[in-house]
Every structure is written in C-alpha cells, then in structure tokens.
Design a protein around this motif. Structure first.
Motif, PDB file in Angstrom:
ATOM      1  N   HIS A   1     -42.994 -22.394  34.397  1.00  0.00           N
ATOM      2  CA  HIS A   1     -43.972 -22.144  35.470  1.00  0.00           C
ATOM      3  C   HIS A   1     -43.271 -21.828  36.792  1.00  0.00           C
ATOM      4  O   HIS A   1     -43.698 -20.954  37.535  1.00  0.00           O
ATOM      5  CB  HIS A   1     -44.883 -23.356  35.672  1.00  0.00           C
ATOM      6  N   ALA A   2     -42.203 -22.572  37.074  1.00  0.00           N
ATOM      7  CA  ALA A   2     -41.474 -22.320  38.328  1.00  0.00           C
ATOM      8  C   ALA A   2     -40.859 -20.923  38.307  1.00  0.00           C
ATOM      9  O   ALA A   2     -40.929 -20.182  39.300  1.00  0.00           O
ATOM     10  CB  ALA A   2     -40.392 -23.380  38.537  1.00  0.00           C
ATOM     11  N   ILE A   3     -40.280 -20.552  37.162  1.00  0.00           N
ATOM     12  CA  ILE A   3     -39.677 -19.220  37.069  1.00  0.00           C
ATOM     13  C   ILE A   3     -40.770 -18.147  37.206  1.00  0.00           C
ATOM     14  O   ILE A   3     -40.590 -17.140  37.895  1.00  0.00           O
ATOM     15  CB  ILE A   3     -38.923 -19.070  35.734  1.00  0.00           C
ATOM     16  N   ALA A   4     -41.919 -18.404  36.576  1.00  0.00           N
ATOM     17  CA  ALA A   4     -43.029 -17.438  36.659  1.00  0.00           C
ATOM     18  C   ALA A   4     -43.467 -17.240  38.106  1.00  0.00           C
ATOM     19  O   ALA A   4     -43.806 -16.121  38.522  1.00  0.00           O
ATOM     20  CB  ALA A   4     -44.206 -17.922  35.807  1.00  0.00           C
ATOM     21  N   PHE A   5     -43.446 -18.321  38.878  1.00  0.00           N
ATOM     22  CA  PHE A   5     -43.818 -18.215  40.295  1.00  0.00           C
ATOM     23  C   PHE A   5     -42.929 -17.189  41.011  1.00  0.00           C
ATOM     24  O   PHE A   5     -43.418 -16.264  41.663  1.00  0.00           O
ATOM     25  CB  PHE A   5     -43.696 -19.593  40.972  1.00  0.00           C
ATOM     26  N   TYR A   6     -41.622 -17.344  40.857  1.00  0.00           N
ATOM     27  CA  TYR A   6     -40.698 -16.450  41.571  1.00  0.00           C
ATOM     28  C   TYR A   6     -40.779 -15.023  41.023  1.00  0.00           C
ATOM     29  O   TYR A   6     -40.569 -14.052  41.751  1.00  0.00           O
ATOM     30  CB  TYR A   6     -39.272 -16.991  41.485  1.00  0.00           C
ATOM     31  N   HIS A   7     -41.072 -14.916  39.736  1.00  0.00           N
ATOM     32  CA  HIS A   7     -41.190 -13.590  39.134  1.00  0.00           C
ATOM     33  C   HIS A   7     -42.460 -12.885  39.636  1.00  0.00           C
ATOM     34  O   HIS A   7     -42.416 -11.729  40.065  1.00  0.00           O
ATOM     35  CB  HIS A   7     -41.226 -13.723  37.608  1.00  0.00           C
ATOM     36  N   GLU A   8     -43.577 -13.605  39.623  1.00  0.00           N
ATOM     37  CA  GLU A   8     -44.842 -12.982  40.031  1.00  0.00           C
ATOM     38  C   GLU A   8     -44.882 -12.700  41.530  1.00  0.00           C
ATOM     39  O   GLU A   8     -45.389 -11.673  41.967  1.00  0.00           O
ATOM     40  CB  GLU A   8     -46.020 -13.894  39.654  1.00  0.00           C
TER      41      GLU A   8
ATOM     42  N   LEU B   1     -36.808 -22.077  27.174  1.00  0.00           N
ATOM     43  CA  LEU B   1     -37.090 -21.339  28.412  1.00  0.00           C
ATOM     44  C   LEU B   1     -36.912 -19.842  28.228  1.00  0.00           C
ATOM     45  O   LEU B   1     -37.743 -19.051  28.657  1.00  0.00           O
ATOM     46  CB  LEU B   1     -36.140 -21.808  29.515  1.00  0.00           C
ATOM     47  N   THR B   2     -35.794 -19.449  27.603  1.00  0.00           N
ATOM     48  CA  THR B   2     -35.544 -18.007  27.458  1.00  0.00           C
ATOM     49  C   THR B   2     -36.649 -17.355  26.622  1.00  0.00           C
ATOM     50  O   THR B   2     -36.998 -16.207  26.851  1.00  0.00           O
ATOM     51  CB  THR B   2     -34.180 -17.730  26.797  1.00  0.00           C
ATOM     52  N   GLU B   3     -37.211 -18.109  25.680  1.00  0.00           N
ATOM     53  CA  GLU B   3     -38.286 -17.551  24.853  1.00  0.00           C
ATOM     54  C   GLU B   3     -39.552 -17.314  25.663  1.00  0.00           C
ATOM     55  O   GLU B   3     -40.339 -16.431  25.342  1.00  0.00           O
ATOM     56  CB  GLU B   3     -38.613 -18.509  23.690  1.00  0.00           C
ATOM     57  N   LYS B   4     -39.741 -18.130  26.697  1.00  0.00           N
ATOM     58  CA  LYS B   4     -41.023 -18.097  27.393  1.00  0.00           C
ATOM     59  C   LYS B   4     -40.969 -17.457  28.772  1.00  0.00           C
ATOM     60  O   LYS B   4     -41.964 -17.456  29.493  1.00  0.00           O
ATOM     61  CB  LYS B   4     -41.569 -19.522  27.525  1.00  0.00           C
ATOM     62  N   THR B   5     -39.808 -16.963  29.172  1.00  0.00           N
ATOM     63  CA  THR B   5     -39.754 -16.412  30.515  1.00  0.00           C
ATOM     64  C   THR B   5     -39.522 -14.908  30.469  1.00  0.00           C
ATOM     65  O   THR B   5     -38.804 -14.412  29.597  1.00  0.00           O
ATOM     66  CB  THR B   5     -38.662 -17.101  31.363  1.00  0.00           C
ATOM     67  N   PRO B   6     -40.154 -14.171  31.391  1.00  0.00           N
ATOM     68  CA  PRO B   6     -40.014 -12.723  31.398  1.00  0.00           C
ATOM     69  C   PRO B   6     -38.720 -12.248  32.072  1.00  0.00           C
ATOM     70  O   PRO B   6     -38.457 -11.054  32.090  1.00  0.00           O
ATOM     71  CB  PRO B   6     -41.229 -12.269  32.218  1.00  0.00           C
ATOM     72  N   VAL B   7     -37.934 -13.163  32.616  1.00  0.00           N
ATOM     73  CA  VAL B   7     -36.739 -12.731  33.343  1.00  0.00           C
ATOM     74  C   VAL B   7     -35.470 -13.108  32.578  1.00  0.00           C
ATOM     75  O   VAL B   7     -35.498 -13.940  31.679  1.00  0.00           O
ATOM     76  CB  VAL B   7     -36.684 -13.337  34.769  1.00  0.00           C
ATOM     77  N   GLU B   8     -34.361 -12.475  32.958  1.00  0.00           N
ATOM     78  CA  GLU B   8     -33.072 -12.814  32.348  1.00  0.00           C
ATOM     79  C   GLU B   8     -32.659 -14.221  32.770  1.00  0.00           C
ATOM     80  O   GLU B   8     -32.972 -14.674  33.874  1.00  0.00           O
ATOM     81  CB  GLU B   8     -31.998 -11.824  32.816  1.00  0.00           C
ATOM     82  N   VAL B   9     -31.930 -14.887  31.890  1.00  0.00           N
ATOM     83  CA  VAL B   9     -31.480 -16.250  32.170  1.00  0.00           C
ATOM     84  C   VAL B   9     -29.961 -16.291  32.254  1.00  0.00           C
ATOM     85  O   VAL B   9     -29.265 -15.802  31.361  1.00  0.00           O
ATOM     86  CB  VAL B   9     -31.977 -17.216  31.066  1.00  0.00           C
ATOM     87  N   GLU B  10     -29.473 -16.842  33.361  1.00  0.00           N
ATOM     88  CA  GLU B  10     -28.034 -17.030  33.559  1.00  0.00           C
ATOM     89  C   GLU B  10     -27.773 -18.528  33.622  1.00  0.00           C
ATOM     90  O   GLU B  10     -28.527 -19.260  34.271  1.00  0.00           O
ATOM     91  CB  GLU B  10     -27.619 -16.341  34.877  1.00  0.00           C
ATOM     92  N   VAL B  11     -26.732 -18.990  32.921  1.00  0.00           N
ATOM     93  CA  VAL B  11     -26.431 -20.427  32.947  1.00  0.00           C
ATOM     94  C   VAL B  11     -24.975 -20.642  33.350  1.00  0.00           C
ATOM     95  O   VAL B  11     -24.146 -19.739  33.219  1.00  0.00           O
ATOM     96  CB  VAL B  11     -26.672 -21.099  31.576  1.00  0.00           C
TER      97      VAL B  11
END
Lengths: 338, 305
Positions: free
Chosen positions: A131-138, A159-169
């Motif tokens: 949800h937090a990632i979606a906030f910044y994406h939207e 998280l990577t499955e559910k987020t529309p953005v690339e994930v860096e760790v």
C-alpha cells in the motif's frame, strides 16, 4: 513487478569521482551519488559531489553504457526547503538517470516540475508494504522502490509480486537494524539525524577515551562501547553499541555486522528483485572496487548458469575481508535474525 | 488548548487497559487515541474490544481516534489496517504511508508522529488528500514546528507530543525478545513483563533507552511542561501525553492545571518528577539533542534543528 526476464542490476555507491569511475570500471550497472550538502543521507565532511563533478559523473557513466542515480533523500525542514528544491532542479539540469527521493513534498515538486525525471523511492521513504509503495506510485509515478532492510526474503517476494514498480534491495554493506527514515536515535543523542541532517552518529560527536584496560567510545557524552586491550574497536554508531540490559552487557540492539546476500542471489532474482544495492557512499575507492568486482562476477556467474550457481570461496573471502567485524549476515532476509 | 492521550505503546493485559481508559473518563482529556501501534503479535484486544472502549469514551464526551501500526509488513497486518480504515464511526491516525493510501479521499484523517511531515509542502499535499490534523515527528524543534504551524493549510490542527517517553525507532527485530535470547517468532510475549519498557543502561550505568518490543524509546520522559506558555502563544491546538502505567490521571491533572494558570511550572515539575524514574528531557523542542535534560541548556544558546 517481477523482473524474471531481466538481469538483476548492480547499484554501487560513490562519494567522489575516482570512486565513481572505479565502480563503473569494476562492473556497476549504475552508480548512486549525492550533492555535497545536507540534501543526502551521507552528508559527511569531504564527501560527495559538486554539480560540475556530478555532470562529469553522468558523462563517465554514459560513455561506458552505465547509469547515474542521485540521492536527495533527507527531509527538508522549511529553512532548508529551497536548498532541496535547487538540488532537484540541478539534478534535472545535469540529466541524471534517476533521482532517489524520500520526502513527499519534494516528490510532489519534482513530479510536477520535472515530469520526465525518473523517480526512485529512497530507502529513507520507509516503504515496507504494497500500500505504501502504491501511494508513491499513484501520486508521483515512482519507477522503483528501495526496500528498508527489515523485510524477510519471503516478504520481499510477496512485495515484488504485488507491486507495479521495480524493487531494489540492499545486497552488501552496513546494516541498518531500524526502519530507515523513521529512526531518531542519532538526533536523540547528538541533535543530528539521517532524516534532518543526513548523518547518523556524526563524527564531530565521537570521542575516544583511553582507559587502563582499553578504550571507551562516546557519542556526545554517552558511553556507546567499551573495548578491552587488543579488541578491535568499531565506530560508535548507537545501534551497534554494547549496553547493559537486565545486568547483562551485550550488543543489545545489533552486532556490528555486514549484510551480504551472496548466498541468496538466486532467491533474490527468483523473487523478482530488479537490482541489488551496495551501501556505503562513505567507503573508499578500493572498497567499492572490490565489492563491485566481486558482486559483478557473482551476478555474471549466476546469469550464465542459474541452476548451478554457488558462491565461490574467493568471493566470500574477498567480501569478508572488507566487512565490519569480518563476518557477514543475511540480516532480516533470514527470518531467524528478527 | 486541548489535551490528547496517545495510544498505549506497551503490551498491557486486558484488565489493565480497561482500567486505564476508565480512569480517563473523569479527567480533562479531550481526545483519546486507541489501538495497537507497535506490534501485531499483541492481541490482548481485538478491534471490537477497542470499539467498545471507544464507545464508552465517546459517550463521556471524548473525541476518539483509532491509531494504526507504525511498521506494516505482513499481509495480515495490512488486513487489520484495512478493517480499521473502513470503520465508519471514528477517524483514523495514520502511522505509515500505507494508512494514508487507504484513508486518502475517504474523509478526514490524522497524520500520526511516524509520518514524516518536515515541511509545509508535505503538509499541504497530505491535506489535499484529507488530513485534518498532524502530530509533529519527535525530532522537530520549536522553530520548525512554528513555521509549519504558521503556514499550515486551512483548518489543519497541530498536535505536539508534550509528555512521555519518546518513540525513537522501530525495527523488524524484537529487542525485548533478544534480551531474553528468544527469537521474535518465539517471543512468548516477553514484552508484557515490562509495562513501561525494559531499561537499557550504558556500561557506566546511565539509563539511556527503553526497549519495547520492536520499538526503542527514550529512558527519560520528554516533558514540555516548562514550555506550555510558549505552545499556547504559538497557537498549538493540542498537546499529547503518552500513556505510562502509573500516575496518568495525576499527570493529566498537573498539565491541565498549568495550562489553566492554576499551577506554577516549578511546582508542576516537582509533582511530575515521581513519575520520571530516569529524569526528563526537552532538547528536541529547544532544537538540540532530544536527550538534553530539562533546563540544562540555557535558552539563548539553543539553536533550532
């Protein structure tokens, strides 16, 4: 967004131009830097880039087919707002490949003023869930999120499955045990924090005291650690200190260990992680060179033959020699650490 | 100026929690924040239990806000968050951007102390999404808060943390469990043994921090009693007191008496001292190190952060 068909990128830090060149030469896919002021979370004396040096950095990365990211990842208070805005404008003018931001107000400014500038959410943005990632994406159209070092491998995968953005760790370097962007331990003791001043346990607050039995390390008058003769002394970062709890003296918060994901590289790729990041814009050119070269070799080896990947002893030895305390941990990726 | 009680940050038993809120009914407290904000493994009360407490407090004239977790990772934590966000009765305090995402556009909500509001641009942006009140992050000082407050969006309320141990950091790791050589998955709810947190001392025996599950707090009590006049003159809307297990009704009474001009600051400080086993601090407000003891730093040399 799982990146199964793409190669996982290696992102390396640089605190100056020679280190940036070394990172590129030794296999970084992208290098991240900061300006020489309080707009970035490694605001240390003698470190970081002037706009001219940053421009030269972009040029060097480009001619080598690599990318340059710039971090403006502190939270500007009103007094420092203009400085942060100028940094964003300057980064846009220089043409960095991505801006790494943390502050909501600054992201809003950047998305409106420089709509074509690629945005990454800094680890300082503290996004640990979809949800937090979606906030910044939207709201701001971020392309990538850098995850705080508090998630387990299974959680990263979910998280990577559910987020529309690339994930860096984070893949290698010092380990923040606290959720980044929401830790005030340093300002509690020194008045300066990563959020407000871009520093944690700043050097000006450190004092060493020789004692009959060894050395004591203080941060603004608070005894963070006590070393016996012959014991290797570490920098007095508050969360890495030895304290007394229930009359037992130990590393009550975290040991001074180094994060190293070498042995779970395949799992990270399979989890859909787009990039691994090396911590340490304050590190030397030699350090960054070795880490970049070693992780490059490991990633290449994995991509050539994913099914038979095994960390080579020489990689482990090279990385362990650089590590704090000469040992390494999987940190929160490994559930039992928590 | 209104007085609020922040969410209970420790793991208390059911009866203790109920008694805690019962004692608040007859106090001058205006606003009460309810719910678990630190660890999702603490399930002494479920949402219905909290709503029951909320109903009793609301019936006695208190404004009730439901608080939410500061660190959200697991799917089950997001599901609980959604339940709270979708309650149709009480406004919600967001302590993670995930909550902002769920609350935006669905009526007024509160920006808790763990949402990083450091400048007016951030405050204005979140106001447009429905935020009606913000609680300043703990490390902000007087000068910064004043500028944020003076330039706040219309009808935005400013709440300042004025009394209690400072919530300084959160981790995926449980420090209470670690101190007992337990893993978080097998913590046995050891944090319930420490209703005011587990004290962490330096090796030269200064009480430095308090471990509260995955949270780290200050050992000393952040105490702005000496600055209440100033808070009033700046126009701060609400002061927040965070729960501790002893003396809450008296602490509320002392602060409200000072606010109402019925009690001198010096006497108030003496009366509060018995509830501060490791002393009190106010350095953040004065723009310096948060742990600076009350009145240890002359006003004129304090610079703001």
């Amino acid at each position: 967004m799982p990146a199964l068909n793409k190669k996982m990128e290696l992102i390396c830090p640089a605190g100056n131009l020679p280190t940036l060149r070394a990172a590129v030469d030794n296999g970084a896919d992208a290098v991240y830097i900061g300006f020489r002021n309080r707009t970035n979370a490694r605001n240390f004396p003698g470190l970081n880039f002037s706009p001219e040096e940053a421009l030269e950095g972009v040029r060097y990365a480009r001619i080598n087919g690599k990318r340059l990211f710039l971090a403006i990842n502190t939270f500007p208070v009103p007094e420092h707002w203009q400085e942060a805005v100028k940094a964003v404008d300057k980064a846009a003018e220089i043409g960095v490949d991505a801006l790494i931001l943390a502050d909501i107000g600054l992201m809003n400014y950047t998305a409106r003023t420089h709509p074509d500038l690629r945005l990454h959410l800094s680890v300082q943005g503290s996004a640990t869930n979809r949800h937090a990632i979606a906030f910044y994406h939207e709201q701001f159209g971020i392309s990538r999120v850098v995850l705080p070092r508090v998630l387990s491998l299974a959680q990263v995968q979910q998280l990577t499955e559910k987020t529309p953005v690339e994930v860096e760790v984070f893949g290698y370097g010092s380990l923040c045990v606290m959720v980044e962007g929401r830790c005030a331990l340093s300002s509690y003791v020194t008045g300066n924090s990563p959020n407000s001043a871009g520093v944690c346990s700043p050097a000006h607050a450190v004092r060493w005291l020789e004692t009959p039995s060894g050395r004591d390390a203080y941060l603004d008058g608070v005894l963070i650690n006590r070393y016996h003769d012959g014991e290797t002394a570490g920098y007095p970062t508050i969360c890495k200190g030895r304290f007394k709890v229930n009359n037992h003296i130990f590393h009550s918060i975290e040991e001074p260990v180094c994060l190293n994901v070498l042995e779970i590289l395949p799992e990270l790729v399979n989890a859909g992680v787009s990039a691994i990041k090396v911590e340490g814009r304050q590190r030397s050119r030699a350090y960054v060179s070795t880490v970049a070269r070693t992780l490059r070799a490991a990633l290449d080896s994995y991509h050539v033959d994913p099914d038979n990947f095994k960390p080579r002893n020489e990689w482990i030895t090279q990385l362990n020699q650089l590590a704090e305390g000469n040992c390494h941990t999987l940190g929160a990726y490994h559930r039992s650490w928590q | 100026m209104k007085i609020s009680i922040g969410p209970i940050q420790y793991f208390w038993g059911r009866e203790k929690i109920l008694a805690f809120y019962d004692q608040l009914i007859d106090t001058r407290v205006d606003i009460v924040y309810l719910g678990e904000t630190v660890c999702s493994k603490r399930r002494e009360l479920n949402l219905n239990d909290w709503l029951e407490i909320a109903g009793r407090l609301a019936a006695s004239g208190k404004e009730v806000i439901l608080s939410t977790l500061a660190l959200l990772e697991a799917g089950s934590e997001l599901a609980s968050l959604q339940q709270i966000a979708e309650n149709n009765v009480y406004p919600v305090e967001a302590n993670d951007v995930a909550a902002v995402q769920l609350l935006a556009g669905h009526g007024p909500f509160v920006l808790g102390p763990h949402i990083n509001v450091y400048n007016n641009e951030t405050l204005a942006f979140l106001h447009r999404l429905g935020a009606k009140r913000w609680i300043s992050p703990v490390e902000l000082g007087r000068n910064t808060i004043t500028r944020l407050h003076e330039n706040r969006p219309p009808a935005m309320e400013t709440e300042i943390f004025a009394y209690g141990r400072l919530p300084l950091a959160f981790s995926a790791r449980c420090f209470s469990a670690r101190a007992h050589d337990k893993s978080k998955d097998d913590c046995g709810h050891i944090c319930s043994d420490y209703p005011d947190g587990l004290a962490l001392y330096t090796q030269d025996d200064d009480a430095f921090l308090v471990l509260n599950g995955i949270q780290v707090q200050s050992a000393t009590v952040h105490n702005l009693v000496a600055h209440l006049d100033e808070l009033v003159s700046i126009g701060i809307d609400i002061i927040r007191i965070d729960p501790q297990q002893h003396g809450m009704a008296e602490i509320v009474s002392v602060l409200s008496s000072v606010l109402d001009g019925q009690l001198q600051t010096g006497i108030a400080m003496e009366q509060l001292a018995r509830y501060q086993p490791y002393g009190s601090c106010d350095g953040y407000w004065r723009g310096g190190a948060g742990m600076a003891p009350v009145a240890a730093m002359p006003e004129e040399i304090a610079s703001d952060a």
